[in-house]
Design a protein around this motif. Sequence first.
Motif, PDB file in Angstrom:
ATOM      1  N   LYS A 260      91.042  15.274  32.890  1.00  0.00           N
ATOM      2  CA  LYS A 260      92.414  15.783  32.857  1.00  0.00           C
ATOM      3  C   LYS A 260      92.821  16.282  31.473  1.00  0.00           C
ATOM      4  CE  LYS A 260      93.694  12.597  36.550  1.00  0.00           C
ATOM      5  NZ  LYS A 260      94.548  11.461  36.971  1.00  0.00           N
ATOM      6  N   GLY A 261      91.901  16.233  30.541  1.00  0.00           N
ATOM      7  CA  GLY A 261      92.194  16.732  29.200  1.00  0.00           C
ATOM      8  C   GLY A 261      93.025  15.795  28.353  1.00  0.00           C
ATOM      9  N   LEU A 262      93.119  14.526  28.767  1.00  0.00           N
ATOM     10  CA  LEU A 262      93.947  13.590  28.012  1.00  0.00           C
ATOM     11  C   LEU A 262      93.361  13.316  26.628  1.00  0.00           C
ATOM     12  CD1 LEU A 262      94.850  11.014  30.820  1.00  0.00           C
ATOM     13  CD2 LEU A 262      96.069  13.088  30.135  1.00  0.00           C
ATOM     14  N   GLY A 263      92.038  13.190  26.563  1.00  0.00           N
ATOM     15  CA  GLY A 263      91.399  12.986  25.267  1.00  0.00           C
ATOM     16  C   GLY A 263      91.625  14.167  24.342  1.00  0.00           C
ATOM     17  N   LYS A 264      91.516  15.353  24.900  1.00  0.00           N
ATOM     18  CA  LYS A 264      91.761  16.557  24.109  1.00  0.00           C
ATOM     19  C   LYS A 264      93.189  16.551  23.568  1.00  0.00           C
ATOM     20  CE  LYS A 264      90.333  20.457  25.847  1.00  0.00           C
ATOM     21  NZ  LYS A 264      90.266  21.698  26.676  1.00  0.00           N
ATOM     22  N   LEU A 265      94.142  16.198  24.429  1.00  0.00           N
ATOM     23  CA  LEU A 265      95.541  16.196  23.998  1.00  0.00           C
ATOM     24  C   LEU A 265      95.800  15.144  22.922  1.00  0.00           C
ATOM     25  CD1 LEU A 265      97.327  16.731  27.422  1.00  0.00           C
ATOM     26  CD2 LEU A 265      97.210  18.339  25.516  1.00  0.00           C
ATOM     27  N   LEU A 266      95.263  13.947  23.113  1.00  0.00           N
ATOM     28  CA  LEU A 266      95.458  12.901  22.105  1.00  0.00           C
ATOM     29  C   LEU A 266      94.828  13.294  20.778  1.00  0.00           C
ATOM     30  CD1 LEU A 266      94.969   9.559  24.061  1.00  0.00           C
ATOM     31  CD2 LEU A 266      96.963  10.195  22.704  1.00  0.00           C
ATOM     32  N   LEU A 267      93.643  13.879  20.846  1.00  0.00           N
ATOM     33  CA  LEU A 267      92.969  14.305  19.618  1.00  0.00           C
ATOM     34  C   LEU A 267      93.809  15.345  18.877  1.00  0.00           C
ATOM     35  CD1 LEU A 267      90.587  14.401  17.684  1.00  0.00           C
ATOM     36  CD2 LEU A 267      89.423  15.940  19.281  1.00  0.00           C
ATOM     37  N   HIS A 268      94.333  16.313  19.605  1.00  0.00           N
ATOM     38  CA  HIS A 268      95.148  17.339  18.957  1.00  0.00           C
ATOM     39  C   HIS A 268      96.469  16.769  18.447  1.00  0.00           C
ATOM     40  CE1 HIS A 268      92.975  21.155  19.402  1.00  0.00           C
ATOM     41  NE2 HIS A 268      92.415  20.587  20.465  1.00  0.00           N
ATOM     42  N   GLU A 269      97.057  15.839  19.191  1.00  0.00           N
ATOM     43  CA  GLU A 269      98.273  15.179  18.705  1.00  0.00           C
ATOM     44  C   GLU A 269      97.997  14.492  17.371  1.00  0.00           C
ATOM     45  OE1 GLU A 269     101.569  14.465  20.376  1.00  0.00           O
ATOM     46  OE2 GLU A 269     101.000  16.347  21.332  1.00  0.00           O
ATOM     47  N   PRO A 292      80.454  12.719  25.778  1.00  0.00           N
ATOM     48  CA  PRO A 292      81.662  13.523  26.023  1.00  0.00           C
ATOM     49  C   PRO A 292      82.550  13.628  24.791  1.00  0.00           C
ATOM     50  CG  PRO A 292      81.233  12.095  27.895  1.00  0.00           C
ATOM     51  CD  PRO A 292      80.250  11.707  26.827  1.00  0.00           C
ATOM     52  N   ALA A 293      82.702  12.514  24.054  1.00  0.00           N
ATOM     53  CA  ALA A 293      83.509  12.558  22.833  1.00  0.00           C
ATOM     54  C   ALA A 293      82.885  13.484  21.801  1.00  0.00           C
ATOM     55  CB  ALA A 293      83.678  11.156  22.264  1.00  0.00           C
ATOM     56  N   GLY A 294      81.549  13.423  21.678  1.00  0.00           N
ATOM     57  CA  GLY A 294      80.865  14.281  20.725  1.00  0.00           C
ATOM     58  C   GLY A 294      81.095  15.755  21.016  1.00  0.00           C
ATOM     59  N   TYR A 295      80.984  16.130  22.294  1.00  0.00           N
ATOM     60  CA  TYR A 295      81.234  17.526  22.668  1.00  0.00           C
ATOM     61  C   TYR A 295      82.681  17.923  22.387  1.00  0.00           C
ATOM     62  CZ  TYR A 295      76.678  17.765  25.014  1.00  0.00           C
ATOM     63  OH  TYR A 295      75.341  17.776  25.286  1.00  0.00           O
ATOM     64  N   LEU A 296      83.613  17.004  22.668  1.00  0.00           N
ATOM     65  CA  LEU A 296      85.021  17.295  22.423  1.00  0.00           C
ATOM     66  C   LEU A 296      85.271  17.546  20.937  1.00  0.00           C
ATOM     67  CD1 LEU A 296      88.011  17.476  23.166  1.00  0.00           C
ATOM     68  CD2 LEU A 296      88.115  14.971  23.061  1.00  0.00           C
ATOM     69  N   TYR A 297      84.705  16.700  20.084  1.00  0.00           N
ATOM     70  CA  TYR A 297      84.899  16.875  18.646  1.00  0.00           C
ATOM     71  C   TYR A 297      84.367  18.236  18.191  1.00  0.00           C
ATOM     72  CZ  TYR A 297      85.956  11.872  18.199  1.00  0.00           C
ATOM     73  OH  TYR A 297      86.532  10.635  18.292  1.00  0.00           O
TER      74      TYR A 297
END
Length: 315
Positions: A260-269, A292-297
Amino acid sequence: MITYRSYQYGDEVQIVKLWNRSLPKDPITSNRFRNLVLLDANFDPKGLCLAFDGENLVGCVYGIRRLLPMIGTELEEENGWITYFFVDPDYQNQGIGLTLMQEVERFFQENNRKAVFFASYAPNYILPGIDEDTYQGGYQFLQKQGFQKLYSPVAMDRNLLDYQVTDEIKQLKEEREAEGYTFSIAENKDLYDVIQFANNVFNPDWGRAIREGLKEVLPMERVLIARHHEQLVGFCLYGGYEGIPERFGPFGVDPNQQGKGLGKLLLHECLFQMKAEGLHNAWFLWTGEKSPAGYLYLKTGFEITRRFHVMKKDI
């Protein structure tokens, strides 16, 4: 003649001095050594093995076992850790490191340890593992001592000078908020949920880092949370480890909420908050490069800056 013994009070002065001579790419201050080693609840002087030429310290290996549970009553009674080792450059290749390793292994065997790790100890590890590129000789030395590579976490950094929240992130946040998700700075009422969430869903060391950080060095505005209809579903923070503002993490989202992109949103916040605070960089020491976290970063502009190997030896 080289002599060997365990730590005695006052040795820390020579240890820090030799550390900085032997490991110039990862120096340490007296205060950091005190906080990470001497004040660690698991510190045992018998595990800090030292080599001397006369009165001069020429080598050091630090072995540690768990005396205080990270959570509950779990003492990991079969495991020990080595978190750092070094020999004076002028005294290398004389068998000093080998003898020190034998001394620390004896310490572990006397305490019924069956496995020794380098260097995945929590809470006060120096580095997550051996950096082969920086310490090729140290990596080869561990291999010769029977240590085998388990996995290879990476450190990442992101320069924040060019960071800004994109329209895509703004739209995603609006979509999630329309579904009942909220993103906010933590308040006192959130702390129990955040710490239990970190402990139970992820790693007890994360809960400890949040709890101790808030007591000592971590301002509340550096802890961000996500909820869905009052249910905590994620968190991230910065400045929690050693009070270093630019050090990001820990960071986690409920596995049941993935996609749901929650990690992406928290990271950007979090990155927005860091930049708003005037910080120029964000960095951390430990993630899986292909997780997954590594790819997001990586997608968020982080770059891999170091690679480490977590090593293990059965004794």
